[in-house]
Write a protein that holds these residues in place. Structure first.
Motif, PDB file in Angstrom:
ATOM      1  N   VAL A   1       6.892  -9.279   1.089  1.00 26.01           N
ATOM      2  CA  VAL A   1       5.594  -9.629   0.500  1.00 26.01           C
ATOM      3  C   VAL A   1       4.717  -8.380   0.441  1.00 26.01           C
ATOM      4  CG1 VAL A   1       3.502 -11.013   0.717  1.00 26.01           C
ATOM      5  CG2 VAL A   1       5.730 -12.015   1.278  1.00 26.01           C
ATOM      6  N   VAL A   2       4.303  -8.030  -0.779  1.00 29.15           N
ATOM      7  CA  VAL A   2       3.576  -6.784  -1.016  1.00 29.15           C
ATOM      8  C   VAL A   2       2.173  -7.108  -1.518  1.00 29.15           C
ATOM      9  CG1 VAL A   2       3.575  -4.605  -2.289  1.00 29.15           C
ATOM     10  CG2 VAL A   2       5.740  -5.631  -1.575  1.00 29.15           C
TER      11      VAL A   2
ATOM     12  N   VAL B   1       5.833 -12.529 -12.173  1.00 30.31           N
ATOM     13  CA  VAL B   1       5.535 -11.269 -12.857  1.00 30.31           C
ATOM     14  C   VAL B   1       6.787 -10.398 -12.882  1.00 30.31           C
ATOM     15  CG1 VAL B   1       3.058 -11.183 -12.404  1.00 30.31           C
ATOM     16  CG2 VAL B   1       4.638 -10.307 -10.675  1.00 30.31           C
ATOM     17  N   ASN B   2       6.953  -9.654 -13.984  1.00 25.01           N
ATOM     18  CA  ASN B   2       8.045  -8.687 -14.078  1.00 25.01           C
ATOM     19  C   ASN B   2       7.758  -7.505 -13.166  1.00 25.01           C
ATOM     20  OD1 ASN B   2       9.438 -10.159 -16.056  1.00 25.01           O
ATOM     21  ND2 ASN B   2       8.237  -9.238 -17.699  1.00 25.01           N
ATOM     22  N   ILE B   3       8.763  -7.081 -12.443  1.00 23.30           N
ATOM     23  CA  ILE B   3       8.606  -6.010 -11.456  1.00 23.30           C
ATOM     24  C   ILE B   3       9.520  -4.835 -11.800  1.00 23.30           C
ATOM     25  CG2 ILE B   3       8.943  -5.350  -9.034  1.00 23.30           C
ATOM     26  CD1 ILE B   3       6.556  -7.156  -9.400  1.00 23.30           C
ATOM     27  N   GLU B   4       8.941  -3.619 -11.722  1.00 22.15           N
ATOM     28  CA  GLU B   4       9.731  -2.388 -11.772  1.00 22.15           C
ATOM     29  C   GLU B   4       9.169  -1.405 -10.753  1.00 22.15           C
ATOM     30  OE1 GLU B   4      11.033   1.410 -14.576  1.00 22.15           O
ATOM     31  OE2 GLU B   4       9.886  -0.223 -15.486  1.00 22.15           O
ATOM     32  N   ARG B   5      10.022  -0.927  -9.865  1.00 22.98           N
ATOM     33  CA  ARG B   5       9.631   0.144  -8.958  1.00 22.98           C
ATOM     34  C   ARG B   5       9.526   1.437  -9.757  1.00 22.98           C
ATOM     35  NH1 ARG B   5      11.219  -0.617  -3.481  1.00 22.98           N
ATOM     36  NH2 ARG B   5      10.250   1.424  -3.150  1.00 22.98           N
TER      37      ARG B   5
ATOM     38  N   CYS C   1       1.897  -3.298 -15.582  1.00 24.37           N
ATOM     39  CA  CYS C   1       0.678  -2.646 -15.098  1.00 24.37           C
ATOM     40  C   CYS C   1       0.961  -1.928 -13.785  1.00 24.37           C
ATOM     41  CB  CYS C   1      -0.421  -3.686 -14.907  1.00 24.37           C
ATOM     42  SG  CYS C   1      -1.988  -2.999 -14.383  1.00 24.37           S
ATOM     43  N   CYS C   2       0.699  -0.645 -13.736  1.00 25.43           N
ATOM     44  CA  CYS C   2       0.942   0.154 -12.541  1.00 25.43           C
ATOM     45  C   CYS C   2      -0.074  -0.213 -11.463  1.00 25.43           C
ATOM     46  CB  CYS C   2       0.838   1.639 -12.881  1.00 25.43           C
ATOM     47  SG  CYS C   2       1.056   2.729 -11.451  1.00 25.43           S
ATOM     48  N   LEU C   3       0.414  -0.749 -10.343  1.00 23.20           N
ATOM     49  CA  LEU C   3      -0.431  -1.106  -9.211  1.00 23.20           C
ATOM     50  C   LEU C   3       0.035  -0.356  -7.970  1.00 23.20           C
ATOM     51  CD1 LEU C   3      -0.730  -4.986  -9.680  1.00 23.20           C
ATOM     52  CD2 LEU C   3      -2.287  -3.198 -10.490  1.00 23.20           C
ATOM     53  N   THR C   4      -0.898  -0.116  -7.054  1.00 17.91           N
ATOM     54  CA  THR C   4      -0.614   0.634  -5.829  1.00 17.91           C
ATOM     55  C   THR C   4      -0.456  -0.320  -4.656  1.00 17.91           C
ATOM     56  OG1 THR C   4      -1.874   2.532  -6.627  1.00 17.91           O
ATOM     57  CG2 THR C   4      -1.470   2.416  -4.269  1.00 17.91           C
ATOM     58  N   ILE C   5       0.602  -0.131  -3.890  1.00 19.49           N
ATOM     59  CA  ILE C   5       0.817  -0.953  -2.690  1.00 19.49           C
ATOM     60  C   ILE C   5      -0.249  -0.607  -1.652  1.00 19.49           C
ATOM     61  CG2 ILE C   5       2.380  -1.441  -0.765  1.00 19.49           C
ATOM     62  CD1 ILE C   5       4.721  -0.814  -2.605  1.00 19.49           C
ATOM     63  N   THR C   6      -0.977  -1.624  -1.194  1.00 13.71           N
ATOM     64  CA  THR C   6      -1.983  -1.408  -0.141  1.00 13.71           C
ATOM     65  C   THR C   6      -1.509  -1.913   1.210  1.00 13.71           C
ATOM     66  OG1 THR C   6      -3.071  -3.503  -0.708  1.00 13.71           O
ATOM     67  CG2 THR C   6      -3.883  -1.501  -1.800  1.00 13.71           C
ATOM     68  N   ALA C   7      -0.520  -2.791   1.206  1.00 19.15           N
ATOM     69  CA  ALA C   7       0.061  -3.298   2.452  1.00 19.15           C
ATOM     70  C   ALA C   7       1.354  -4.025   2.103  1.00 19.15           C
ATOM     71  CB  ALA C   7      -0.902  -4.241   3.168  1.00 19.15           C
TER      72      ALA C   7
ATOM     73  N   THR D   1      13.034  -4.214  -2.111  1.00 16.70           N
ATOM     74  CA  THR D   1      12.179  -3.985  -0.942  1.00 16.70           C
ATOM     75  C   THR D   1      12.532  -2.713  -0.160  1.00 16.70           C
ATOM     76  OG1 THR D   1      13.616  -5.366   0.439  1.00 16.70           O
ATOM     77  CG2 THR D   1      11.773  -6.459  -0.673  1.00 16.70           C
ATOM     78  N   ALA D   2      13.600  -2.023  -0.541  1.00 20.54           N
ATOM     79  CA  ALA D   2      14.021  -0.838   0.217  1.00 20.54           C
ATOM     80  C   ALA D   2      12.992   0.281   0.099  1.00 20.54           C
ATOM     81  CB  ALA D   2      15.384  -0.355  -0.288  1.00 20.54           C
ATOM     82  N   ASN D   3      12.668   0.888   1.226  1.00 18.43           N
ATOM     83  CA  ASN D   3      11.815   2.087   1.273  1.00 18.43           C
ATOM     84  C   ASN D   3      10.422   1.860   0.681  1.00 18.43           C
ATOM     85  OD1 ASN D   3      14.014   3.633   2.363  1.00 18.43           O
ATOM     86  ND2 ASN D   3      14.847   3.786   0.303  1.00 18.43           N
ATOM     87  N   LEU D   4       9.880   0.676   0.862  1.00 15.20           N
ATOM     88  CA  LEU D   4       8.503   0.441   0.437  1.00 15.20           C
ATOM     89  C   LEU D   4       7.559   1.292   1.285  1.00 15.20           C
ATOM     90  CD1 LEU D   4       8.436  -3.453   0.069  1.00 15.20           C
ATOM     91  CD2 LEU D   4       8.325  -1.791  -1.784  1.00 15.20           C
ATOM     92  N   THR D   5       6.542   1.834   0.660  1.00 15.05           N
ATOM     93  CA  THR D   5       5.539   2.611   1.374  1.00 15.05           C
ATOM     94  C   THR D   5       4.151   2.294   0.818  1.00 15.05           C
ATOM     95  OG1 THR D   5       5.775   4.494  -0.141  1.00 15.05           O
ATOM     96  CG2 THR D   5       7.103   4.534   1.873  1.00 15.05           C
ATOM     97  N   ILE D   6       3.151   2.325   1.686  1.00 17.05           N
ATOM     98  CA  ILE D   6       1.783   2.162   1.225  1.00 17.05           C
ATOM     99  C   ILE D   6       1.424   3.348   0.319  1.00 17.05           C
ATOM    100  CG2 ILE D   6      -0.637   2.120   1.953  1.00 17.05           C
ATOM    101  CD1 ILE D   6       0.273   0.644   4.460  1.00 17.05           C
ATOM    102  N   GLY D   7       0.826   3.052  -0.808  1.00 12.10           N
ATOM    103  CA  GLY D   7       0.484   4.087  -1.783  1.00 12.10           C
ATOM    104  C   GLY D   7       1.491   4.226  -2.903  1.00 12.10           C
ATOM    105  N   ALA D   8       2.648   3.585  -2.766  1.00 13.54           N
ATOM    106  CA  ALA D   8       3.660   3.656  -3.820  1.00 13.54           C
ATOM    107  C   ALA D   8       3.224   2.816  -5.023  1.00 13.54           C
ATOM    108  CB  ALA D   8       5.009   3.168  -3.307  1.00 13.54           C
ATOM    109  N   SER D   9       3.734   3.164  -6.187  1.00 12.75           N
ATOM    110  CA  SER D   9       3.383   2.473  -7.421  1.00 12.75           C
ATOM    111  C   SER D   9       4.475   1.479  -7.807  1.00 12.75           C
ATOM    112  CB  SER D   9       3.195   3.472  -8.561  1.00 12.75           C
ATOM    113  OG  SER D   9       2.114   4.341  -8.288  1.00 12.75           O
ATOM    114  N   VAL D  10       4.046   0.286  -8.196  1.00  9.40           N
ATOM    115  CA  VAL D  10       4.956  -0.757  -8.652  1.00  9.40           C
ATOM    116  C   VAL D  10       4.350  -1.387  -9.898  1.00  9.40           C
ATOM    117  CG1 VAL D  10       6.095  -2.944  -8.097  1.00  9.40           C
ATOM    118  CG2 VAL D  10       5.734  -1.236  -6.294  1.00  9.40           C
ATOM    119  N   ALA D  11       5.137  -1.516 -10.949  1.00  7.55           N
ATOM    120  CA  ALA D  11       4.654  -2.143 -12.177  1.00  7.55           C
ATOM    121  C   ALA D  11       4.743  -3.655 -12.054  1.00  7.55           C
ATOM    122  CB  ALA D  11       5.461  -1.659 -13.376  1.00  7.55           C
TER     123      ALA D  11
END
Length: 205
Positions: free
Chosen positions: A58-59, A82-86, A47-53, A33-43
């Protein structure tokens, strides 16, 4: 850009389905959760998804219709993991292989053989993707960078060590389940280029 080294497992805590759009929320492991920003990509499962909030751990992500149709994300339910990769940063170690987070299609698990120290899975690919899968080549399976084992027609095997099973959702998969597949981009480029050159030669002969 991603490396295929899954960093943790997130849980889907909310899903809102609208016309040709799914919005869902994932509770991330605290370490991610460190340095999360709106617009960042997280798999998410590769699947590459964009953080909207985001709110704490909770993302929120929006998933378009094309992604829903091409991946397993359209079948997810609240409570699923789901498997997560920043996304990777320049200078980071590439422990797996370079991945874009653009899913090529899904594969069906047709066999699982587990022992005390190893797990072999056999996956059935769409025919159109078979030409890109090479013995000992790289492939992304639900976001995990794995080495291709034996290939038999449109099926291939992967071998999962206990460490991979312990940090991903692959340990929970069963025969008949589907997983997201990302073909190695370099392999795809080479195969497509060779096919194009051969086709041009045939036209000129």
């Amino acid at each position: 850009m991603f490396t295929g080294i899954v960093q943790g497992v997130g849980q889907i805590v909310d899903i809102i389905d609208n016309d040709k759009l799914r919005t869902y929320q994932v509770k991330l492991p605290q370490a991610l959760t460190a340095n999360l920003t709106i617009g960042a990509s997280v798999a998410n499962d590769g699947c590459c998804l964009t953080i909207t909030a985001f709110n704490g751990d909770v993302v929120t992500f929006d998933i378009m219709q094309e992604t829903l149709a091409l991946t397993t994300l359209g079948d997810k339910r609240v409570g699923d993991l789901v498997n997560i990769e920043r996304s990777a940063k320049y200078g980071d170690e590439i422990g797996g292989h370079v991945m874009s987070g653009h899913i090529s299609g899904v594969a069906k698990i047709t066999n699982i053989n587990k022992t005390a120290t190893n797990c072999e899975m056999v996956l059935e690919l769409p025919v159109k993707l078979v030409k890109y899968v090479l013995y000992k080549g790289f492939i992304g399976v639900d976001g995990a960078s794995l080495t291709v084992g034996n290939i038999d027609n449109n099926c291939f095997s992967i071998h999962l060590i206990p460490e991979t099973l312990s940090i991903t959702t692959l340990s929970d998969k069963q025969v008949g389940d589907f997983v997201n597949i990302e073909i190695d981009s370099q392999t795809q480029a080479i195969v497509d280029t060779v096919e194009r050159v051969l086709a041009q030669k045939q036209l000129t002969q």
